[in-house]
Scaffold this motif. Structure first.
Motif, PDB file in Angstrom:
ATOM      1  N   ILE A  56       0.842  -1.198   0.000  1.00 55.79           N
ATOM      2  CA  ILE A  56       0.000   0.000   0.000  1.00 55.79           C
ATOM      3  C   ILE A  56       0.877   1.248   0.000  1.00 55.79           C
ATOM      4  CG2 ILE A  56      -1.684   1.329   1.318  1.00 55.79           C
ATOM      5  CD1 ILE A  56      -2.876  -1.287   2.287  1.00 55.79           C
ATOM      6  N   ARG A  57       1.892   1.236   0.843  1.00 59.84           N
ATOM      7  CA  ARG A  57       2.784   2.393   0.923  1.00 59.84           C
ATOM      8  C   ARG A  57       3.612   2.543  -0.354  1.00 59.84           C
ATOM      9  NH1 ARG A  57       5.496   2.678   6.558  1.00 59.84           N
ATOM     10  NH2 ARG A  57       3.283   2.984   7.016  1.00 59.84           N
ATOM     11  N   LEU A  58       4.088   1.402  -0.868  1.00 64.88           N
ATOM     12  CA  LEU A  58       4.937   1.432  -2.059  1.00 64.88           C
ATOM     13  C   LEU A  58       4.170   1.971  -3.265  1.00 64.88           C
ATOM     14  CD1 LEU A  58       7.841   0.630  -2.820  1.00 64.88           C
ATOM     15  CD2 LEU A  58       6.951  -1.587  -3.538  1.00 64.88           C
ATOM     16  N   TYR A  59       2.955   1.445  -3.493  1.00 64.72           N
ATOM     17  CA  TYR A  59       2.161   1.913  -4.627  1.00 64.72           C
ATOM     18  C   TYR A  59       1.705   3.351  -4.415  1.00 64.72           C
ATOM     19  CZ  TYR A  59       2.000  -2.670  -6.833  1.00 64.72           C
ATOM     20  OH  TYR A  59       2.346  -3.852  -7.457  1.00 64.72           O
ATOM     21  N   GLY A  60       1.477   3.727  -3.148  1.00 66.23           N
ATOM     22  CA  GLY A  60       1.094   5.107  -2.877  1.00 66.23           C
ATOM     23  C   GLY A  60       2.200   6.084  -3.204  1.00 66.23           C
ATOM     24  N   PHE A  61       3.439   5.749  -2.801  1.00 66.15           N
ATOM     25  CA  PHE A  61       4.578   6.613  -3.114  1.00 66.15           C
ATOM     26  C   PHE A  61       4.787   6.721  -4.618  1.00 66.15           C
ATOM     27  CE2 PHE A  61       6.789   5.766   1.205  1.00 66.15           C
ATOM     28  CZ  PHE A  61       6.130   6.852   1.755  1.00 66.15           C
ATOM     29  N   ARG A  62       4.640   5.581  -5.312  1.00 68.18           N
ATOM     30  CA  ARG A  62       4.866   5.634  -6.759  1.00 68.18           C
ATOM     31  C   ARG A  62       3.778   6.458  -7.450  1.00 68.18           C
ATOM     32  NH1 ARG A  62       4.979   0.707 -11.101  1.00 68.18           N
ATOM     33  NH2 ARG A  62       2.906   0.403 -10.221  1.00 68.18           N
ATOM     34  N   THR A  63       2.545   6.329  -7.020  1.00 68.10           N
ATOM     35  CA  THR A  63       1.466   7.115  -7.623  1.00 68.10           C
ATOM     36  C   THR A  63       1.691   8.598  -7.399  1.00 68.10           C
ATOM     37  OG1 THR A  63      -0.106   5.298  -7.292  1.00 68.10           O
ATOM     38  CG2 THR A  63      -1.030   7.486  -7.657  1.00 68.10           C
ATOM     39  N   GLU A  64       2.174   8.957  -6.224  1.00 63.16           N
ATOM     40  CA  GLU A  64       2.491  10.361  -5.946  1.00 63.16           C
ATOM     41  C   GLU A  64       3.542  10.882  -6.914  1.00 63.16           C
ATOM     42  OE1 GLU A  64       4.711  12.773  -2.359  1.00 63.16           O
ATOM     43  OE2 GLU A  64       3.277  11.206  -1.813  1.00 63.16           O
ATOM     44  N   SER A 306       8.000  -0.802 -13.485  1.00 64.58           N
ATOM     45  CA  SER A 306       7.547  -2.124 -13.052  1.00 64.58           C
ATOM     46  C   SER A 306       8.179  -3.221 -13.897  1.00 64.58           C
ATOM     47  CB  SER A 306       6.020  -2.242 -13.169  1.00 64.58           C
ATOM     48  OG  SER A 306       5.362  -1.227 -12.457  1.00 64.58           O
ATOM     49  N   VAL A 307       8.271  -4.400 -13.299  1.00 68.72           N
ATOM     50  CA  VAL A 307       8.643  -5.617 -14.010  1.00 68.72           C
ATOM     51  C   VAL A 307       7.669  -6.701 -13.566  1.00 68.72           C
ATOM     52  CG1 VAL A 307      10.394  -7.382 -14.396  1.00 68.72           C
ATOM     53  CG2 VAL A 307      11.078  -4.982 -14.183  1.00 68.72           C
ATOM     54  N   ASP A 308       6.876  -7.193 -14.524  1.00 70.52           N
ATOM     55  CA  ASP A 308       5.867  -8.217 -14.225  1.00 70.52           C
ATOM     56  C   ASP A 308       4.924  -7.772 -13.107  1.00 70.52           C
ATOM     57  OD1 ASP A 308       6.981  -9.924 -16.140  1.00 70.52           O
ATOM     58  OD2 ASP A 308       8.396 -10.767 -14.688  1.00 70.52           O
ATOM     59  N   GLY A 309       4.574  -6.496 -13.119  1.00 73.15           N
ATOM     60  CA  GLY A 309       3.629  -5.961 -12.146  1.00 73.15           C
ATOM     61  C   GLY A 309       4.234  -5.592 -10.804  1.00 73.15           C
ATOM     62  N   SER A 310       5.507  -5.882 -10.602  1.00 72.68           N
ATOM     63  CA  SER A 310       6.172  -5.565  -9.340  1.00 72.68           C
ATOM     64  C   SER A 310       6.906  -4.234  -9.463  1.00 72.68           C
ATOM     65  CB  SER A 310       7.160  -6.674  -8.980  1.00 72.68           C
ATOM     66  OG  SER A 310       7.873  -6.361  -7.804  1.00 72.68           O
ATOM     67  N   VAL A 311       6.751  -3.367  -8.461  1.00 68.28           N
ATOM     68  CA  VAL A 311       7.390  -2.047  -8.479  1.00 68.28           C
ATOM     69  C   VAL A 311       8.896  -2.200  -8.302  1.00 68.28           C
ATOM     70  CG1 VAL A 311       7.546   0.211  -7.359  1.00 68.28           C
ATOM     71  CG2 VAL A 311       5.326  -0.921  -7.567  1.00 68.28           C
ATOM     72  N   LYS A 312       9.671  -1.691  -9.261  1.00 68.27           N
ATOM     73  CA  LYS A 312      11.127  -1.766  -9.203  1.00 68.27           C
ATOM     74  C   LYS A 312      11.765  -0.417  -8.903  1.00 68.27           C
ATOM     75  CE  LYS A 312      11.168  -6.115  -9.949  1.00 68.27           C
ATOM     76  NZ  LYS A 312      11.456  -7.017  -8.806  1.00 68.27           N
ATOM     77  N   ARG A 313      11.040   0.653  -9.172  1.00 68.89           N
ATOM     78  CA  ARG A 313      11.501   1.991  -8.801  1.00 68.89           C
ATOM     79  C   ARG A 313      10.275   2.900  -8.726  1.00 68.89           C
ATOM     80  NH1 ARG A 313      13.529   1.159 -13.992  1.00 68.89           N
ATOM     81  NH2 ARG A 313      15.532   0.643 -13.078  1.00 68.89           N
ATOM     82  N   LEU A 314      10.418   4.012  -8.016  1.00 66.85           N
ATOM     83  CA  LEU A 314       9.284   4.922  -7.854  1.00 66.85           C
ATOM     84  C   LEU A 314       9.140   5.875  -9.025  1.00 66.85           C
ATOM     85  CD1 LEU A 314       9.543   5.838  -4.061  1.00 66.85           C
ATOM     86  CD2 LEU A 314       8.227   4.011  -5.149  1.00 66.85           C
ATOM     87  N   ALA A 315      10.253   6.196  -9.703  1.00 66.27           N
ATOM     88  CA  ALA A 315      10.219   7.124 -10.830  1.00 66.27           C
ATOM     89  C   ALA A 315      11.180   6.630 -11.901  1.00 66.27           C
ATOM     90  CB  ALA A 315      10.612   8.528 -10.374  1.00 66.27           C
ATOM     91  N   PRO A 316      10.885   6.928 -13.158  1.00 63.75           N
ATOM     92  CA  PRO A 316      11.791   6.526 -14.238  1.00 63.75           C
ATOM     93  C   PRO A 316      13.116   7.275 -14.160  1.00 63.75           C
ATOM     94  CG  PRO A 316       9.627   7.158 -15.084  1.00 63.75           C
ATOM     95  CD  PRO A 316       9.695   7.609 -13.663  1.00 63.75           C
TER      96      PRO A 316
END
Length: 357
Positions: A56-64, A306-316
């Motif tokens: 939840i936190r990881l996807y939230g940070f990336r969405t921000e 992302s790689v296979d749906g898994s977050v690998k970094r927050l920003a490109p």
């Protein structure tokens, strides 16, 4: 339209020293004590591990982070500031700084709080704690600026930018029904629009007539690509901007009907097409919406982080101007026909919206 560039401070300098000082003050330590340094590293390691394992936190940070890049890529913002990064002093002890402050090219200024909403039900309502929203508003009110919520409806891949004053009270929450989110959406303020063109969009690989290209008895047909074309409908795209926009829409737009027809003459391969088109073409006109610019930029952003749906970094790694394709306001394609639907917000809302109790 200007291209915004990401400016980040080097954390090896002041940021790390500030973190050390904050840790020392909270724990009654001194920053010049080696044991404070060791304790901080241990504490940070535990915190980082907790963050990385909290989806939840990881996807939230990336969405921000994604919203900031989307807003920068759309081309209508002059500056975007990460408002909540750092210390602020306030006479109100309960105020909370929103995620961003935005100044548009038109001179409009507002705060934005970003939320990732992975709704359990496709038509589910977004909710936020009233007490938390009041803390954000308390900060915005000090500057006499509006506070807007940028909600990413992840199941739809859709952004809604809505004034926080337009949410509805439901118990101890403020609620934004999805119908109201679509109706009140102010994403056009930062340059968003829906884009349509003539389907299908096609990448055509022409076989080299001077190389083997015959379909053998076993069904195998090796061929060498001589040239590549991009088409919209039956129109071949010639200008570089036309091709760049079309290719971007093919990669990140919402047309999901994929076809790979092959043209054959006298058992010889002429060309192979890779085409995308809408699942349900319009019966009224020859064009179709392929998606909004914000959706396409977000799709590219998610692919690069992302790689296979898994977050690998927050920003490109790339700057925001590498995300998306800025379509000039006066764009008239040489061969590519575009329709841009700029949806204006309905600030009065929808009279028939059912608000949960």
């Amino acid at each position: 339209m200007p291209q915004l560039h990401r400016h980040a401070r080097d954390p090896k300098y002041f940021d790390l020293l500030r973190v050390l000082d904050e840790f020392a003050r909270n724990n009654g330590r001194s920053i010049d004590d080696d044991s404070t340094h060791d304790a901080l590293i241990s504490s940070l390691s535990d915190a980082l591990r907790a963050h990385r394992t909290n989806p939840i936190r990881l996807y939230g940070f990336r969405t921000e982070a994604m919203f900031a890049h989307v807003a920068a890529a759309l081309g209508s913002c002059d500056i975007i500031v990460e408002e909540d990064a750092g210390i602020h002093y306030d006479s109100n002890p309960d105020s909370v700084a929103p995620d961003f402050r935005i100044l548009t090219l038109d001179g409009e200024q507002f705060f934005v709080e970003v939320k990732n909403f992975h709704q359990k039900q496709p038509m589910g309502d977004f909710k936020i704690k009233s007490s938390y929203l009041e803390k954000l508003r308390a900060y915005a009110d000090k500057f006499n600026l509006p506070l807007k919520l940028a909600v990413y409806w992840s199941r739809w891949g859709h952004w809604a930018l809505v004034d926080s004053a337009k949410l509805f009270t439901s118990g101890d929450h403020m609620v934004l029904p999805i119908a109201e989110a679509f109706a009140r959406n102010e994403m056009s303020t930062i340059g968003d629009c829906m884009v349509g063109t003539i389907p299908p969009l096609t990448l055509r690989l022409h076989a080299d007539p001077n190389q083997p290209r015959e379909i053998r008895d076993d069904g195998v047909a090796p061929f060498t690509t001589q040239r590549v074309e991009l088409l919209s409908g039956e129109a071949i795209l010639n200008s570089e901007l036309d091709k760049k926009i079309a290719w971007y829409m093919m990669l990140y737009g919402k047309w999901s009907e994929i076809e790979k027809p092959v043209s054959v003459t006298d058992n010889l391969i002429d060309y192979v097409d890779f085409s995308v088109s809408p699942e349900a073409p319009s019966e009224e006109h020859d064009w179709a919406i392929i998606g909004s610019l914000s959706e396409m930029v977000s799709n590219q952003y998610l692919q690069q982080t992302s790689v296979d749906g898994s977050v690998k970094r927050l920003a490109p790694v790339e700057q925001p101007d590498s995300l998306g394709v800025l379509i000039p306001p006066d764009f008239h394609g040489d061969d590519l026909r575009l329709w841009r639907l700029i949806i204006q917000p309905n600030f009065d809302g929808l009279p028939s919206t059912n608000i949960p109790s």
